[in-house]
Scaffold this active site. Structure first.
Site, PDB file in Angstrom:
ATOM      1  CG  ASN A  48     -10.854  71.028  83.835  1.00  0.00           C
ATOM      2  OD1 ASN A  48     -10.873  69.885  84.290  1.00  0.00           O
ATOM      3  ND2 ASN A  48     -10.195  72.027  84.400  1.00  0.00           N
ATOM      4  NE  ARG A 158      -3.250  83.307  86.268  1.00  0.00           N
ATOM      5  CZ  ARG A 158      -4.249  82.425  86.353  1.00  0.00           C
ATOM      6  NH1 ARG A 158      -5.196  82.401  85.416  1.00  0.00           N
ATOM      7  NH2 ARG A 158      -4.303  81.557  87.335  1.00  0.00           N
ATOM      8  CE1 TYR A 170      -8.893  79.868  87.785  1.00  0.00           C
ATOM      9  CE2 TYR A 170      -8.133  82.143  87.863  1.00  0.00           C
ATOM     10  CZ  TYR A 170      -8.114  80.898  87.277  1.00  0.00           C
ATOM     11  OH  TYR A 170      -7.308  80.672  86.204  1.00  0.00           O
ATOM     12  CG  ASP A 226      -8.243  84.763  84.644  1.00  0.00           C
ATOM     13  OD1 ASP A 226      -9.315  85.378  84.464  1.00  0.00           O
ATOM     14  OD2 ASP A 226      -8.041  83.609  84.234  1.00  0.00           O
ATOM     15  CG  HIS A 228     -11.798  82.732  86.428  1.00  0.00           C
ATOM     16  ND1 HIS A 228     -12.806  81.815  86.555  1.00  0.00           N
ATOM     17  CD2 HIS A 228     -10.797  82.092  85.791  1.00  0.00           C
ATOM     18  CE1 HIS A 228     -12.418  80.652  86.033  1.00  0.00           C
ATOM     19  NE2 HIS A 228     -11.203  80.805  85.550  1.00  0.00           N
ATOM     20  CD  GLU A 252      -7.353  84.978  81.415  1.00  0.00           C
ATOM     21  OE1 GLU A 252      -6.181  85.069  81.822  1.00  0.00           O
ATOM     22  OE2 GLU A 252      -7.913  83.896  81.196  1.00  0.00           O
ATOM     23  CD  GLU A 278     -10.259  80.975  80.723  1.00  0.00           C
ATOM     24  OE1 GLU A 278      -9.116  81.458  80.706  1.00  0.00           O
ATOM     25  OE2 GLU A 278     -10.737  80.440  81.718  1.00  0.00           O
ATOM     26  NE  ARG A 299      -6.510  83.916  78.433  1.00  0.00           N
ATOM     27  CZ  ARG A 299      -5.644  82.957  78.728  1.00  0.00           C
ATOM     28  NH1 ARG A 299      -4.619  82.710  77.939  1.00  0.00           N
ATOM     29  NH2 ARG A 299      -5.807  82.212  79.807  1.00  0.00           N
ATOM     30  CG  ASP A 332      -8.028  72.879  81.888  1.00  0.00           C
ATOM     31  OD1 ASP A 332      -7.550  73.564  82.811  1.00  0.00           O
ATOM     32  OD2 ASP A 332      -8.727  73.349  80.977  1.00  0.00           O
ATOM     33  CD  GLU A 355      -3.068  80.104  80.976  1.00  0.00           C
ATOM     34  OE1 GLU A 355      -3.992  80.046  80.153  1.00  0.00           O
ATOM     35  OE2 GLU A 355      -3.248  80.131  82.206  1.00  0.00           O
ATOM     36  CD1 TRP A 418     -15.027  79.106  90.603  1.00  0.00           C
ATOM     37  CD2 TRP A 418     -14.464  78.439  88.548  1.00  0.00           C
ATOM     38  NE1 TRP A 418     -13.752  78.614  90.661  1.00  0.00           N
ATOM     39  CE2 TRP A 418     -13.380  78.217  89.419  1.00  0.00           C
ATOM     40  CE3 TRP A 418     -14.340  78.116  87.195  1.00  0.00           C
ATOM     41  CZ2 TRP A 418     -12.176  77.652  88.993  1.00  0.00           C
ATOM     42  CZ3 TRP A 418     -13.155  77.565  86.762  1.00  0.00           C
ATOM     43  CH2 TRP A 418     -12.076  77.320  87.652  1.00  0.00           C
TER      44      TRP A 418
HETATM   45  O1  EZ4 Z   1     -10.155  78.343  84.891  1.00  0.00           O
HETATM   46  O2  EZ4 Z   1      -8.625  76.130  82.560  1.00  0.00           O
HETATM   47  O3  EZ4 Z   1      -6.696  81.558  82.467  1.00  0.00           O
HETATM   48  N1  EZ4 Z   1      -6.876  80.447  82.849  1.00  0.00           N
HETATM   49  C1  EZ4 Z   1      -7.999  80.000  83.431  1.00  0.00           C
HETATM   50  C2  EZ4 Z   1      -8.036  78.535  83.769  1.00  0.00           C
HETATM   51  C3  EZ4 Z   1      -9.456  77.988  83.731  1.00  0.00           C
HETATM   52  C4  EZ4 Z   1      -9.415  76.498  83.635  1.00  0.00           C
HETATM   53  C5  EZ4 Z   1     -10.808  75.909  83.459  1.00  0.00           C
HETATM   54  O4  EZ4 Z   1     -10.740  74.581  83.105  1.00  0.00           O
HETATM   55  O5  EZ4 Z   1      -8.896  80.765  83.647  1.00  0.00           O
HETATM   56  O6  EZ4 Z   1      -7.445  78.310  85.022  1.00  0.00           O
HETATM   57 CO    CO Z   2      -8.585  82.562  82.459  1.00  0.00          CO
END
Ligand code: EZ4
Ligand code: CO
Length: 418
Positions: A48, A158, A170, A226, A228, A252, A278, A299, A332, A355, A418
Site C-alpha cells: 500500500n 475491531r 486512523y 488497533d 497503530h 494491536e 503487520e 499479524r 490492501d 482479519e 502513523w
Molecule cells: O493501516 O493496511 O490492522 N490493520 C491496519 C491497516 C493498515 C493498512 C496499511 O496499508 O493497521 O488498516
Molecule cells: Co493494524
C-alpha cells in the site's frame, strides 16, 4: 549448473510471468505466472502506497529469473530469490517473493486438481473465525457501526473511535459507511494527506469507549483494538492495564515492533493480549518477540511476509511458543492475497482469527473469488488452486492512480508514527 535450467519442453516450465497493475477502487499489483502447459497461477504483490516499487522489483529483476524454471520447485525458487538477491528482508523484496511463491502454490494446486489448503496439510477446522471493523466519531455512531457489522455476520469486531481534540485519526472514516465498512487509509492524491495525534487525549478517551461498548454488548462479544504503533512501551503498559476490565481479544500494535525489548515492560504490566507484526516481513523479525513470548498473535500477511512459504516459517515458530495467528487482512491485501491467507488459516493448527475487510464490488469485477462467508466463518472454497480469477478487460478499465498512506503529526508539527 543445470539444476536451474530444466529442459524447455517440460510442461511445468514457466513460460511467462506478467506484472499486472490495476486500480478498481484502490491499487493492486498481481503477478501472473503461466506454464508451458498453460496452467496459470496468481500472486498478490500489493504494498500500500509503494505499489510501483514492487512492480519494478518484479518486472525488472525477478521475472527474467523465472522464465524457464520448473514451476514445481517452490522452495528452491524462494531460496533463490531470498538468498540470491544478497540484500535481505524488507517489505518490497518480501512482497515480490510472496507474489512468486503464491503464484507457484496456485499452479501446483491447480495441477493437482485440489484446493491449495489440501496441499498444506488439509483442513484443521470447519471454517475460519474472522473479525470485522467498526468505528465511530462518537459513541452512538460507534454502537450503530458495531450493530451493522453484526448484521453483516461478524461475531468478532475491531473497535476504533475518534478522540476529542484530534481532527483526523486512523481507522475512522470521515463519514459513516453505509452497509460494508469501506475504510481505506490510502488517499488517491499526488501527496500524502496529514492526520494528527495526541497521545494523552487518546489514553484518557479509549478506556471510556471500550467500557461503553462492553456495557452495551455484554461479556461475550470478542472486541479488538488497533493502537497503530503510536505509543511508547510505558504508555502501552498503562493502556493495557486500563483496558483489562473490558476483556479485549487483543490490543494491536501498541508500540512499534522495532524495539522488541520494549514489549517486556508491556508484558510485565498487563495481561491484555498483544498482537503485533503487520509491518514485519520475515521470521527473523519475530525471533525475539516469539522466543520471549512477548506477543500473543502474529499479524503478518502472506502478501508481505514472503508468501505461504515465508509466513509458514513464522507460524511454525509461533506454535512452539503458544502464539497464535491473526493475519493482516485489510482491503490492501488483494483477493489473491486474502485467498492465500484463507487456505493457510484453514490448514494450520495455531489459528487465532483472520482479519476480514470485505472488498468493494468494483474490486470484485477484476478478481473472481470462490471463498464462502457464513456464520461468522470464512472458508476458501473447493476450487483447484487459490480459487481466484483475474479479468484483464475489467482490470484495463481501472488504471493505476497514485495513492499514499497518511502522515501523522503531533500538535506542534512533529512527525509521529502513523
Ligand atoms: O493501516 O493496511 O490492522 N490493520 C491496519 C491497516 C493498515 C493498512 C496499511 O496499508 O493497521 O488498516
Ligand atoms: Co493494524
Amino acid at each position: 549448473m543445470t539444476l536451474d535450467q530444466p529442459a524447455p519442453s517440460r510442461g511445468t516450465t514457466i513460460r511467462s510471468a506478467e506484472v499486472l497493475v490495476t486500480s478498481p477502487g484502490r491499487n493492486f499489483v498481481t503477478l501472473r505466472i503461466t506454464t508451458q502447459d498453460g496452467v496459470v497461477g496468481l500472486g498478490d504483490a500489493t504494498l500500500n502506497g509503494r505499489e510501483l516499487a514492487v512492480a519494478s522489483y518484479l518486472q525488472d529483476h525477478v521475472v527474467p529469473m523465472l522464465i524457464g524454471r520448473d514451476a514445481h520447485r517452490i522452495e528452491d525458487t524462494w531460496q533463490m530469490l531470498h538468498r540470491g538477491a544478497y540484500w535481505r528482508r524488507g517489505p518490497v523484496t518480501m512482497c515480490a517473493i510472496a507474489a512468486v511463491d503464491v503464484a507457484l502454490w496456485d499452479i501446483k494446486a491447480r495441477i493437482a486438481g485440489l484446493p491449495l489448503y489440501q496441499l498444506l496439510g488439509g483442513a484443521s477446522r470447519e471454517g475460519i473465525m474472522a473479525y470485522g471493523h467498526a468505528s465511530g466519531r462518537d459513541l452512538p455512531e460507534l454502537m450503530d457501526s458495531i450493530r451493522a457489522q453484526q448484521a453483516a455476520g461478524f461475531r468478532s469486531i475491531r473497535v476504533q473511535s475518534s478522540v476529542p481534540g484530534v481532527d483526523k485519526i486512523y481507522g475512522v472514516p470521515a463519514a459513516p459507511s453505509s452497509g460494508t465498512y469501506d475504510y481505506e487509509p490510502a488517499q488517491r492524491a499526488p501527496l500524502p494527506v496529514e492526520e494528527d495525534w495526541d497521545t494523552r487525549a487518546y489514553l484518557r478517551h479509549l478506556p471510556q469507549v471500550l467500557e461503553a461498548v462492553r456495557n452495551e454488548f455484554g461479556p461475550e462479544l470478542p472486541l479488538l483494538h488497533d493502537a497503530h504503533h503510536r505509543l511508547t512501551p510505558n504508555e502501552a503498559a498503562r493502556l493495557g492495564r486500563a483496558v483489562e476490565p473490558f476483556d479485549l481479544f487483543w490490543l494491536e500494535d501498541c508500540t512499534p515492533a522495532d524495539n522488541p525489548e520494549g514489549l517486556r515492560l508491556v508484558r510485565q504490566s498487563t495481561t491484555t493480549p498483544l498482537a503485533i507484526g503487520e509491518v514485519l516481513t520475515s521470521v527473523w523479525d519475530y525471533r525475539q518477540l516469539l522466543s520471549e513470548q512477548l506477543i500473543d498473535y502474529v499479524r503478518s500477511s502472506v502478501t508481505h511476509a514472503g508468501g505461504i512459504t515465508g509466513l509458514r516459517r513464522i507460524v511454525d515458530l509461533a506454535a512452539l511458543h503458544q502464539v497464535r495467528t491473526g493475519f493482516h487482512g485489510p482491503t490492501d491485501i488483494s483477493p489473491v492475497g486474502m485467498a492465500a491467507a484463507l487456505h493457510l488459516d484453514l490448514a494450520i493448527h495455531n489459528l487465532g482469527i483472520q482479519e476480514y475487510m470485505q472488498h468493494s464490488a468494483l474490486t470484485g469485477e477484476v478478481f473472481g473469488q470462490s471463498f464462502r462467508w457464513s456464520g461468522g466463518l470464512l472458508h476458501p472454497g473447493e476450487e483447484p488452486g487459490l480459487g481466484v480469477t483475474y479479468d484483464d478487460d475489467a482490470a484495463a478499465r481501472h488504471p493505476y492512480s497514485p495513492a499514499y498512506l497518511p502522515l501523522n503529526r503531533l500538535k506542534d508539527g512533529t512527525i509521529h508514527d502513523w
